[in-house]
Design a protein around this motif. Structure first.
Motif, PDB file in Angstrom:
ATOM      1  N   ALA A   1       0.881  -1.229   0.136  1.00  0.00           N
ATOM      2  CA  ALA A   1       0.147  -0.064   0.074  1.00  0.00           C
ATOM      3  C   ALA A   1       0.910   1.232  -0.002  1.00  0.00           C
ATOM      4  N   TYR A   2       0.324   2.429  -0.594  1.00  0.00           N
ATOM      5  CA  TYR A   2       0.981   3.671  -0.652  1.00  0.00           C
ATOM      6  C   TYR A   2       0.137   4.693  -0.605  1.00  0.00           C
TER       7      TYR A   2
ATOM      8  N   MET B   1      -3.553   3.059  -2.744  1.00  0.00           N
ATOM      9  CA  MET B   1      -4.070   2.824  -1.210  1.00  0.00           C
ATOM     10  C   MET B   1      -4.323   1.898  -0.470  1.00  0.00           C
ATOM     11  N   PHE B   2      -4.684   0.699  -1.323  1.00  0.00           N
ATOM     12  CA  PHE B   2      -4.814  -0.872  -0.639  1.00  0.00           C
ATOM     13  C   PHE B   2      -3.814  -1.880  -1.492  1.00  0.00           C
ATOM     14  N   GLY B   3      -2.758  -1.156  -2.124  1.00  0.00           N
ATOM     15  CA  GLY B   3      -1.830  -2.014  -2.594  1.00  0.00           C
ATOM     16  C   GLY B   3      -2.242  -2.468  -4.183  1.00  0.00           C
TER      17      GLY B   3
ATOM     18  N   ARG C   1       7.770   1.433  -2.577  1.00  0.00           N
ATOM     19  CA  ARG C   1       6.839   0.397  -1.858  1.00  0.00           C
ATOM     20  C   ARG C   1       7.553  -0.782  -1.871  1.00  0.00           C
ATOM     21  N   ASP C   2       7.461  -1.518  -1.004  1.00  0.00           N
ATOM     22  CA  ASP C   2       7.899  -3.014  -0.892  1.00  0.00           C
ATOM     23  C   ASP C   2       7.205  -3.779  -1.907  1.00  0.00           C
ATOM     24  N   LEU C   3       7.931  -4.704  -2.338  1.00  0.00           N
ATOM     25  CA  LEU C   3       7.144  -5.667  -2.992  1.00  0.00           C
ATOM     26  C   LEU C   3       7.326  -6.851  -2.579  1.00  0.00           C
ATOM     27  N   TRP C   4       6.230  -7.740  -2.795  1.00  0.00           N
ATOM     28  CA  TRP C   4       5.999  -9.224  -2.304  1.00  0.00           C
ATOM     29  C   TRP C   4       5.857 -10.083  -3.815  1.00  0.00           C
TER      30      TRP C   4
ATOM     31  N   PRO D   1       0.958  -1.299   6.539  1.00  0.00           N
ATOM     32  CA  PRO D   1       1.916  -0.274   6.759  1.00  0.00           C
ATOM     33  C   PRO D   1       1.808   0.573   8.191  1.00  0.00           C
ATOM     34  N   LEU D   2       3.096   0.906   8.659  1.00  0.00           N
ATOM     35  CA  LEU D   2       3.190   1.464   9.933  1.00  0.00           C
ATOM     36  C   LEU D   2       2.486   2.919   9.954  1.00  0.00           C
ATOM     37  N   GLY D   3       1.566   3.378  10.898  1.00  0.00           N
ATOM     38  CA  GLY D   3       0.905   4.408  10.882  1.00  0.00           C
ATOM     39  C   GLY D   3      -0.164   4.956   9.713  1.00  0.00           C
TER      40      GLY D   3
END
Length: 621
Positions: A139-140, A147-149, A218-221, A439-441
């Motif tokens: 998510a970003y 917003m939801f990835g 953004r992290d990628l999985w 995501p944190l916060g």
């Protein structure tokens, strides 16, 4: 309507049509009802009976009524497969390879014309599909569409692991096609209402990797699917059929994730992944559905540039982080007494952190000679004194977090009057929810409704939120992100007639910005300045503006997450409204929580109000 077969129709005037197979009507109808044929046409049950296709493009269909009648489309396809081979790349066998393969097997069509299909063969051989990876960019919050990835598919060749050639693979993406420069509000509205067409696109994976992990940080999985080469090829065949074919695009259901689930159902018939998402298709939920279907072999993680920077800076002291920040601004400090006084191993960490900070700041910016010079000088210093290998801690996997839709039932008291409260939140997380995998916060709530039942069976709408978004990413010595929030909807506030009407229902739009700071690993504080506009029947003006504040503490404790918040609104008409609130969620399981909340409200319009409530929250998509 028959755009794809116009050349064939012209040829029919001078070329005899080969005789189509003589298939009984009952057999054709049975085939048209087969789940796989329905999947190839992206059909679903229409609301008033019958069928409708998700495809919103007449050129996808060969029958005039093919979008509503799978049997008519099957008959038209079967007829087109016997068109003269002279049509070449425009032949139905070339345009619809997945349909052709399936019908050939089901009906033993051994007498079909032999067509070369050179364009399709060249395209397919260039992709050379062997296996597939489901990719989830996390998510970003700063992008309405992210917003939801997001989810996309990576199509790999056979040697991707042995030769480490993932960057040479192709990324299969479904997204909204946007013409012009719509602002964020218009983009969100049109995305909710299906105002954009959705298209599949096949692009080099390295481009998507750069876009998500670098440009958007953004992290990628990457979820390695256990599809066989045949299954992967079957899916890619169907992608060719969808080339430049338009769908309706909706943020919450007919979106990137839902469309990819349809492709996986083509690859592996019988998986029925889309059946789990009749209302919404949040990306994390769709990843979880694929995992629950037993389709994932391996999970790889690619940290974002931001996460790598913070991981490199973690072992640094407060003073060393400030020095790294100064070095990122002025590389001449490499020769300063302060830097040279550090041991060599600390210098290596500081200068590598500074280099990563320079590159992070340059993300998405035009090339700057001064920045390029600093990067070069820092990189030379790193080569002379390299740091140890970077070890980025792997965060919780997104699909292992709580599910997105939330049902709520609670009981409480407001100024001594008992009530029951019933709520539903369509999506998907707030700051008191279980933080694992999120995501944190970050707080993202869409479509939240709360109904309250007071003593004497008195019912009222307590709250209806269209959207609430809060980004409380903590600031630190290296990065100073802005914390911000926005919300809009209807809520109850103390009013002049509160004794009779159980508070006043008002429409509102709020926003605010400020900062957030980590006091300890588990404790975080935030403070924001806010603005509000409100439609309140107790006010003379139709729209009343206010300025205010919102400050609080967030504590991650052994029971769950606790919040303590104080906020106030100072209206232009003299009304002052302040609230103190407390919330503690106890995690009973991943998808079940018990939340205790209390608040005290102060208003010029009414006497202070006290409320306490205990609420059971069930997370389910």
């Amino acid at each position: 309507m028959l755009k794809r077969l116009l050349p064939w129709m012209a040829l029919c005037a001078c070329s005899p049509l080969l005789a189509a197979a003589n298939i009984p009507h009952e057999r054709l109808q049975a085939l048209a009802d087969e789940p796989y044929w329905l999947a190839l046409g992206h059909y679903e049950h229409a609301r008033l009976g019958g069928w409708r296709s998700f495809v919103d493009d007449p050129k996808f269909f060969l029958a005039a009524d093919g979008a509503e009648h799978p049997a008519a489309e099957l008959a038209a396809t079967l007829k087109a497969l016997y068109a003269p081979a002279e049509l070449g790349d425009r032949h139905a066998q070339c345009v619809y390879p997945a349909r052709t393969r399936w019908l050939r097997r089901q009906l033993q069509l051994d007498d079909l014309p032999q067509v070369a299909c050179q364009e399709y063969r060249t395209w397919y051989e260039d992709i050379n599909p062997h296996s597939a990876v489901l990719v989830f960019p996390a998510a970003y919050l700063n992008s309405p569409s992210s917003m939801f990835g997001h989810t996309l598919l990576r199509i790999d060749q056979a040697d991707v692991d042995s030769d480490n050639t993932a960057l040479l693979s192709y990324a299969l993406n479904f997204g909204a096609y946007i013409e012009g420069m719509d602002n964020s509000i218009l983009y969100a509205w049109k995305g909710l209402m299906g105002g954009y067409p959705g298209l599949f696109a096949l692009v080099p994976y390295r481009e998507k990797l750069s876009e998500y992990s670098r440009l958007e940080n953004r992290d990628l999985w990457e979820y390695r699917l256990n599809l066989t080469p045949e299954e992967t090829g079957r899916m890619v065949e169907h992608v060719w059929e969808l080339k430049q074919v338009r769908f309706k695009y909706y943020f919450f259901d007919e979106n990137c994730s839902f469309r990819l689930l349809e492709l996986l159902e083509i690859a592996r018939p019988g998986t029925e992944l889309t059946d789990h998402f009749p209302l919404t298709a949040i990306p994390t939920d769709t990843v979880r559905a694929v995992k629950n279907a037993g389709m994932i072999d391996r999970i790889d993680y690619r940290p974002s540039r931001e996460r790598e920077l913070l991981a490199r800076g973690t072992p640094l002291s407060h003073e060393e982080k400030h020095l790294a920040r100064s070095l990122a601004d002025d590389d001449s400090l490499l020769d300063s007494p302060e830097f040279k006084a550090l041991p060599a191993e600390r210098q290596a960490l500081v200068q590598d952190t500074a280099f990563r900070l320079v590159r992070y700041r340059a993300t998405g910016q035009d090339r700057d000679t001064a920045v390029a010079s600093r990067s070069y000088n820092l990189l030379r210093a790193i080569n002379r004194n390299p740091p140890p290998a970077l070890d980025v801690e792997r965060p919780g996997q997104p699909e292992d977090g709580h599910e997105s839709r939330t049902w709520q039932i609670g009981a409480g008291s407001r100024d001594g009057e008992a009530f029951a409260q019933y709520g539903l939140r369509m999506a998907y997380h707030d700051l008191n929810d279980n933080q694992y995998g999120f995501p944190l916060g970050a707080q993202i709530e869409i479509g939240q409704m709360k109904l309250r039942q007071y003593e004497g069976n008195r019912w009222q709408l307590q709250q209806f939120d269209l959207v609430t978004i809060r980004s409380m990413t903590p600031r630190n010595e290296l990065l100073q992100p802005l914390s911000w929030q926005v919300s809009g909807g209807w809520e109850r506030v103390p009013g002049k007639n509160s004794d009779d009407d159980h508070d006043t229902l008002v429409g509102h739009l709020n926003g605010g910005a400020g900062g957030s700071w980590k006091l300890t690993d588990e404790l975080q504080a935030y403070a924001l300045g806010t603005a509000r506009i409100e439609n309140n029947q107790d006010f003379a003006a139709t729209i009343a503006p206010a300025m205010g504040f919102d400050t609080g503490l967030l504590w991650s404790n052994p029971l769950g997450n606790l919040s303590l918040e104080g906020k106030g609104d100072y209206f232009h008409n003299g009304e002052v409204r302040r609230t103190l609130s407390f919330g503690q969620q106890v995690e009973l399981s991943r998808n079940l929580g018990l939340r205790l909340s209390a608040q005290r409200e102060f208003s010029h319009e009414a006497s202070p109000r006290n409320e306490v409530m205990l609420e059971l929250r069930w997370y389910h998509y």
